[in-house]
Design a protein around this motif. Structure first.
Motif, PDB file in Angstrom:
ATOM      1  N   PRO A   1      -3.299 -12.057  -8.302  1.00  0.00           N
ATOM      2  CA  PRO A   1      -2.220 -13.046  -8.482  1.00  0.00           C
ATOM      3  C   PRO A   1      -0.830 -12.397  -8.458  1.00  0.00           C
ATOM      4  O   PRO A   1       0.142 -13.052  -8.107  1.00  0.00           O
ATOM      5  CB  PRO A   1      -2.527 -13.655  -9.859  1.00  0.00           C
ATOM      6  N   GLY A   2      -0.761 -11.109  -8.785  1.00  0.00           N
ATOM      7  CA  GLY A   2       0.512 -10.387  -8.765  1.00  0.00           C
ATOM      8  C   GLY A   2       0.794  -9.691  -7.449  1.00  0.00           C
ATOM      9  O   GLY A   2       1.716  -8.891  -7.352  1.00  0.00           O
ATOM     10  N   GLY A   3      -0.003  -9.955  -6.422  1.00  0.00           N
ATOM     11  CA  GLY A   3       0.194  -9.325  -5.120  1.00  0.00           C
ATOM     12  C   GLY A   3      -0.921  -8.329  -4.825  1.00  0.00           C
ATOM     13  O   GLY A   3      -1.914  -8.237  -5.545  1.00  0.00           O
ATOM     14  N   TRP A   4      -0.760  -7.558  -3.749  1.00  0.00           N
ATOM     15  CA  TRP A   4      -1.753  -6.566  -3.341  1.00  0.00           C
ATOM     16  C   TRP A   4      -1.599  -5.324  -4.206  1.00  0.00           C
ATOM     17  O   TRP A   4      -0.496  -4.800  -4.357  1.00  0.00           O
ATOM     18  CB  TRP A   4      -1.560  -6.209  -1.873  1.00  0.00           C
ATOM     19  N   LYS A   5      -2.731  -4.847  -4.768  1.00  0.00           N
ATOM     20  CA  LYS A   5      -2.713  -3.667  -5.631  1.00  0.00           C
ATOM     21  C   LYS A   5      -3.833  -2.718  -5.246  1.00  0.00           C
ATOM     22  O   LYS A   5      -4.862  -3.139  -4.724  1.00  0.00           O
ATOM     23  CB  LYS A   5      -2.846  -4.074  -7.100  1.00  0.00           C
TER      24      LYS A   5
ATOM     25  N   GLY B   1       0.816  -1.216   0.000  1.00  0.00           N
ATOM     26  CA  GLY B   1       0.000   0.000   0.000  1.00  0.00           C
ATOM     27  C   GLY B   1       0.846   1.262   0.000  1.00  0.00           C
ATOM     28  O   GLY B   1       0.591   2.195  -0.766  1.00  0.00           O
ATOM     29  N   GLU B   2       1.854   1.304   0.857  1.00  0.00           N
ATOM     30  CA  GLU B   2       2.734   2.477   0.886  1.00  0.00           C
ATOM     31  C   GLU B   2       3.425   2.688  -0.455  1.00  0.00           C
ATOM     32  O   GLU B   2       3.479   3.806  -0.973  1.00  0.00           O
ATOM     33  CB  GLU B   2       3.790   2.333   1.994  1.00  0.00           C
ATOM     34  N   GLN B   3       3.935   1.608  -1.032  1.00  0.00           N
ATOM     35  CA  GLN B   3       4.635   1.724  -2.319  1.00  0.00           C
ATOM     36  C   GLN B   3       3.681   2.168  -3.422  1.00  0.00           C
ATOM     37  O   GLN B   3       4.013   3.037  -4.231  1.00  0.00           O
ATOM     38  CB  GLN B   3       5.296   0.394  -2.694  1.00  0.00           C
ATOM     39  N   ALA B   4       2.496   1.595  -3.455  1.00  0.00           N
ATOM     40  CA  ALA B   4       1.535   1.947  -4.503  1.00  0.00           C
ATOM     41  C   ALA B   4       1.088   3.401  -4.382  1.00  0.00           C
ATOM     42  O   ALA B   4       0.999   4.116  -5.390  1.00  0.00           O
ATOM     43  CB  ALA B   4       0.325   1.012  -4.449  1.00  0.00           C
ATOM     44  N   VAL B   5       0.816   3.866  -3.158  1.00  0.00           N
ATOM     45  CA  VAL B   5       0.399   5.262  -2.969  1.00  0.00           C
ATOM     46  C   VAL B   5       1.546   6.196  -3.352  1.00  0.00           C
ATOM     47  O   VAL B   5       1.331   7.226  -4.000  1.00  0.00           O
ATOM     48  CB  VAL B   5      -0.082   5.499  -1.522  1.00  0.00           C
TER      49      VAL B   5
ATOM     50  N   THR C   1      -5.470  -2.026  -9.826  1.00  0.00           N
ATOM     51  CA  THR C   1      -6.317  -3.109 -10.307  1.00  0.00           C
ATOM     52  C   THR C   1      -7.763  -2.628 -10.294  1.00  0.00           C
ATOM     53  O   THR C   1      -8.066  -1.560  -9.756  1.00  0.00           O
ATOM     54  CB  THR C   1      -6.151  -4.390  -9.439  1.00  0.00           C
ATOM     55  N   GLY C   2      -8.640  -3.389 -10.873  1.00  0.00           N
ATOM     56  CA  GLY C   2     -10.076  -3.100 -10.820  1.00  0.00           C
ATOM     57  C   GLY C   2     -10.454  -1.775 -11.463  1.00  0.00           C
ATOM     58  O   GLY C   2      -9.924  -1.392 -12.502  1.00  0.00           O
ATOM     59  N   ASP C   3     -11.406  -1.068 -10.822  1.00  0.00           N
ATOM     60  CA  ASP C   3     -11.908   0.201 -11.356  1.00  0.00           C
ATOM     61  C   ASP C   3     -10.818   1.261 -11.474  1.00  0.00           C
ATOM     62  O   ASP C   3     -10.811   2.044 -12.418  1.00  0.00           O
ATOM     63  CB  ASP C   3     -13.037   0.745 -10.480  1.00  0.00           C
ATOM     64  N   LEU C   4      -9.899   1.289 -10.515  1.00  0.00           N
ATOM     65  CA  LEU C   4      -8.816   2.275 -10.577  1.00  0.00           C
ATOM     66  C   LEU C   4      -7.955   2.044 -11.808  1.00  0.00           C
ATOM     67  O   LEU C   4      -7.620   2.984 -12.538  1.00  0.00           O
ATOM     68  CB  LEU C   4      -7.965   2.231  -9.308  1.00  0.00           C
ATOM     69  N   LEU C   5      -7.621   0.804 -12.088  1.00  0.00           N
ATOM     70  CA  LEU C   5      -6.835   0.488 -13.277  1.00  0.00           C
ATOM     71  C   LEU C   5      -7.603   0.876 -14.544  1.00  0.00           C
ATOM     72  O   LEU C   5      -7.037   1.446 -15.472  1.00  0.00           O
ATOM     73  CB  LEU C   5      -6.465  -0.995 -13.308  1.00  0.00           C
ATOM     74  N   ALA C   6      -8.897   0.608 -14.569  1.00  0.00           N
ATOM     75  CA  ALA C   6      -9.720   0.969 -15.731  1.00  0.00           C
ATOM     76  C   ALA C   6      -9.725   2.481 -15.938  1.00  0.00           C
ATOM     77  O   ALA C   6      -9.598   2.964 -17.070  1.00  0.00           O
ATOM     78  CB  ALA C   6     -11.146   0.446 -15.553  1.00  0.00           C
ATOM     79  N   GLN C   7      -9.840   3.253 -14.848  1.00  0.00           N
ATOM     80  CA  GLN C   7      -9.828   4.719 -14.956  1.00  0.00           C
ATOM     81  C   GLN C   7      -8.482   5.216 -15.478  1.00  0.00           C
ATOM     82  O   GLN C   7      -8.431   6.111 -16.332  1.00  0.00           O
ATOM     83  CB  GLN C   7     -10.102   5.361 -13.594  1.00  0.00           C
TER      84      GLN C   7
ATOM     85  N   GLU D   1      -7.610   1.617  -0.972  1.00  0.00           N
ATOM     86  CA  GLU D   1      -8.188   0.284  -0.846  1.00  0.00           C
ATOM     87  C   GLU D   1      -7.348  -0.632  -1.706  1.00  0.00           C
ATOM     88  O   GLU D   1      -6.999  -0.283  -2.838  1.00  0.00           O
ATOM     89  CB  GLU D   1      -9.636   0.280  -1.328  1.00  0.00           C
ATOM     90  N   LEU D   2      -7.026  -1.791  -1.166  1.00  0.00           N
ATOM     91  CA  LEU D   2      -6.215  -2.759  -1.896  1.00  0.00           C
ATOM     92  C   LEU D   2      -6.987  -4.044  -2.098  1.00  0.00           C
ATOM     93  O   LEU D   2      -7.835  -4.410  -1.280  1.00  0.00           O
ATOM     94  CB  LEU D   2      -4.919  -3.063  -1.134  1.00  0.00           C
ATOM     95  N   THR D   3      -6.660  -4.721  -3.189  1.00  0.00           N
ATOM     96  CA  THR D   3      -7.255  -6.011  -3.514  1.00  0.00           C
ATOM     97  C   THR D   3      -6.112  -6.985  -3.785  1.00  0.00           C
ATOM     98  O   THR D   3      -5.138  -6.631  -4.455  1.00  0.00           O
ATOM     99  CB  THR D   3      -8.148  -5.891  -4.770  1.00  0.00           C
ATOM    100  N   ARG D   4      -6.259  -8.191  -3.255  1.00  0.00           N
ATOM    101  CA  ARG D   4      -5.243  -9.216  -3.516  1.00  0.00           C
ATOM    102  C   ARG D   4      -5.431  -9.735  -4.940  1.00  0.00           C
ATOM    103  O   ARG D   4      -6.543 -10.101  -5.336  1.00  0.00           O
ATOM    104  CB  ARG D   4      -5.357 -10.356  -2.507  1.00  0.00           C
TER     105      ARG D   4
END
Length: 182
Positions: A161-165, A58-62, A85-91, A156-159
């Motif tokens: 296959p590539g880890g938490w994103k 989470g810290e790294q992604a933010v 991932t998810g909606d954030l990746l789509a945006q 917000e993070l989702t697990r």
């Protein structure tokens, strides 16, 4: 010459003492092995390990989502997309062309440094987590001096296959500021 054999008197405690020490050593080894196994398979240990993984991711992604250099825009935006991932990746994917145009026009460099972070929620079964991250964000315009500000972000993070994103990211409310509900 005749050899004489020396006999140990029957009352010598050497043999029973050695047997007792061997028994204690075996018991200690058994106890240590059982303790190690129990600790390795303890749910609270696994939960703590997952919490640490979530916090680091989470810290790294933010930090990634708040760092961008117009001179290496493609790599920066690829890093953004790799953190989401998810909606954030789509945006991010959908809005990328417009965002690239705006950043190229602004010619800014933004660098974030994590000051502190915390896991605010963790549901290992559902593969969802929340983090709050405090950052110092420095924005360097094409002309002028860099400006730094501190910011708190909720992610917000989702697990995956590539880890938490990151699946969502927003500003944390600051005490004393008006909200939409006010």
């Amino acid at each position: 010459m005749a050899r004489t054999m020396t006999r140990t008197p029957r009352g010598t405690p050497l043999l029973p003492a050695a047997a007792a020490l061997a028994l204690l050593a075996a018991g200690g080894a058994g106890w240590g092995g059982w303790s190690w196994y129990a600790a390795a398979h303890d749910e609270s240990t696994a939960y703590a390990t997952t919490r640490d993984e979530v916090l680091a991711a989470g810290e790294q992604a933010v930090q990634n989502m708040n760092t961008l250099d117009h001179r290496d825009l493609r790599r920066g935006l690829d890093t953004w997309q790799g953190s989401a991932t998810g909606d954030l990746l789509a945006q991010l994917t959908e809005g990328r062309p417009e965002f690239e145009r705006r950043i190229q026009q602004a010619k800014t460099v933004t660098h974030a440094k994590v000051l502190a972070g915390a896991v605010t929620e963790l549901d290992t079964r559902a593969g969802r987590a929340g983090v709050m991250v405090a950052l110092r964000i420095t924005v360097t315009p094409p002309k002028g001096t860099p400006a730094a500000k501190e910011s708190r972000m909720l992610g917000e993070l989702t697990r995956t296959p590539g880890g938490w994103k990151l699946s969502a990211l927003g500003q944390a409310p600051v005490a004393g500021t008006a909200t939409a509900a006010d």
